[in-house]
Design an enzyme around this catalytic site. Sequence first.
Site, PDB file in Angstrom:
ATOM      1  CD1 TRP A  76      -0.962   2.392   2.212  1.00  0.00           C
ATOM      2  CD2 TRP A  76      -2.842   1.724   1.193  1.00  0.00           C
ATOM      3  NE1 TRP A  76      -1.868   3.418   2.280  1.00  0.00           N
ATOM      4  CE2 TRP A  76      -3.034   3.032   1.671  1.00  0.00           C
ATOM      5  CE3 TRP A  76      -3.902   1.087   0.515  1.00  0.00           C
ATOM      6  CZ2 TRP A  76      -4.233   3.728   1.491  1.00  0.00           C
ATOM      7  CZ3 TRP A  76      -5.087   1.789   0.343  1.00  0.00           C
ATOM      8  CH2 TRP A  76      -5.245   3.081   0.825  1.00  0.00           C
ATOM      9  CG  ASP A 126      -0.862  11.383   2.001  1.00  0.00           C
ATOM     10  OD1 ASP A 126      -1.780  10.687   1.574  1.00  0.00           O
ATOM     11  OD2 ASP A 126      -0.933  12.041   3.050  1.00  0.00           O
TER      12      ASP A 126
HETATM   13  C1  FRU Z   1      -3.819  12.096   3.831  1.00  0.00           C
HETATM   14  C2  FRU Z   1      -3.412  11.577   5.191  1.00  0.00           C
HETATM   15  C3  FRU Z   1      -2.550  12.576   5.940  1.00  0.00           C
HETATM   16  C4  FRU Z   1      -1.792  11.715   6.903  1.00  0.00           C
HETATM   17  C5  FRU Z   1      -1.549  10.477   6.095  1.00  0.00           C
HETATM   18  C6  FRU Z   1      -1.589   9.195   6.875  1.00  0.00           C
HETATM   19  O1  FRU Z   1      -4.117  11.076   2.944  1.00  0.00           O
HETATM   20  O2  FRU Z   1      -4.549  11.207   5.961  1.00  0.00           O
HETATM   21  O3  FRU Z   1      -3.264  13.630   6.542  1.00  0.00           O
HETATM   22  O4  FRU Z   1      -0.600  12.298   7.323  1.00  0.00           O
HETATM   23  O5  FRU Z   1      -2.554  10.442   5.090  1.00  0.00           O
HETATM   24  O6  FRU Z   1      -1.258   8.125   6.062  1.00  0.00           O
END
Ligand code: FRU
Length: 452
Positions: free
Chosen positions: A17, A20
């Site tokens: 997986w 971001d």
């Molecule tokens: C956005 C998010 C961020 C966080 C990360 C956790 O997709 O929720 O705010 O840091 O992904 O995986």
Amino acid sequence: MELRKRQIGHLKAPGNWINDPNGFIYYKGKYHLFYQYFPYAPEWGTMHWGHAVSDDLVNWEHVGIALFPTKYGDQNGCFSGSAVEHEGNMVLFYTGVHYFEQDPENIHLCLHDRFDSCQMRIDSWNGMDFDNFKGKQVVIPPIEDKCHGDRTHTRDPKVWKGKNGWTMVLGSRSEEGRGKLLFYQSPDLKSWSYVNEATKGDGWGWMWECPDYFETEGGQVLVFSPMRFLKDGKWEENQAICMTVDFKEDGCEMNMPDSYQYLDYGLDLYAPQSAVDEDGRRVLVAWLRMPEAVEEEGQAPWRGMFCLPRVVEVKNGHVYFRVHPNVKKLYKRPVTDVKDTGPEGYLLSLELEDGGCVNAGGYQIFRRGNRICTDRTQVFCRGEDYRMVFETPDVKEGFHLDIYVEDHMVEVYVNDGEYVISNGVYGLKKELLISGGNKAELFGAMDPPIHR
Ligand code: FRU
């Protein structure tokens, strides 16, 4: 099963997986792109930072895991963050999370959404080696004062160098449950002081994730990802949006207008992050959310990929997302049949007449008056929860389309980035039908793929 090591064009999960993009930076002659990574299954879990490097934003190599939980503060995950260069070092900022209670059935998840978030820093002298045991520091502990910010939902530090020092923006939420930004400043990247906040009224989501702020020739741009921005209960509720803003470094005053653009009108992209490329362009990538994992022979199932790198420009208050010139250089091999293209897919350029349609292996792109629309009904997972049909606002600059098609993602650039529609797809066929299109040109990826 094998993890994928090298990739050309779109960066994809090496296996398992990703979400971001993180710590995107051009550092000592190479691009570094980290990403939220769960290395054990194709689903979200305890976050690590995976790491990929590239010479040209086109040929990518996955080089392993850079950050993993080792401290009380980041015991349950190293959430999103950013990178800067300082005194020759690569300096990463990220959010460490500590769950109050883990789900006993899956310790990678938090029970009742109760956890602490702190902002952390780790340095590397070469951008490749990160001492997860000795090199981490908490720079901003969990926020205690509710009027100031949320101890749980404050995250995703984006740091940049201004005229007088360093600024950090964080995504957060107010006590009333409105998304907001928090600004901190630091003379040395070590001690950080709270300076100001920025927010909007109702209707802008309950928490703002992954803020990014930068200046371009045409204006100052804010990109962020408000949660539950669309309120229809569908899968795409959280959306990445952008706007031109007025920001004063002194006092961190940010004026946000009421108008915004979607980062991408396919509504699948999320949590974008930008960096400056070696020629000074502002370049951005974003995460393509994928509802299902892809299973390919001999390869670990994977889920999550990034869009092609896009150059961000502002003209007359409008934010453009143009394909990076290095990507354009990749798709230069003229072909007559899409079956003659490899795993990197193809580029179709054309002008679309009103009523015209492109059917790219089951994915439809058509023009309705002044709008460009797409329909993925035939090439996406079934279900009420997903949007299938998308459209741009009325376009102003003509109907030229550059359509990048690859097995799991189609990107439609309208008028060199006036608007973009990108969608995840499953089961696309290697077929192409065009009606009502002019000056159509078809290109595959260079063979062997370009190395500068
Ligand atoms: C956005 C998010 C961020 C966080 C990360 C956790 O997709 O929720 O705010 O840091 O992904 O995986």
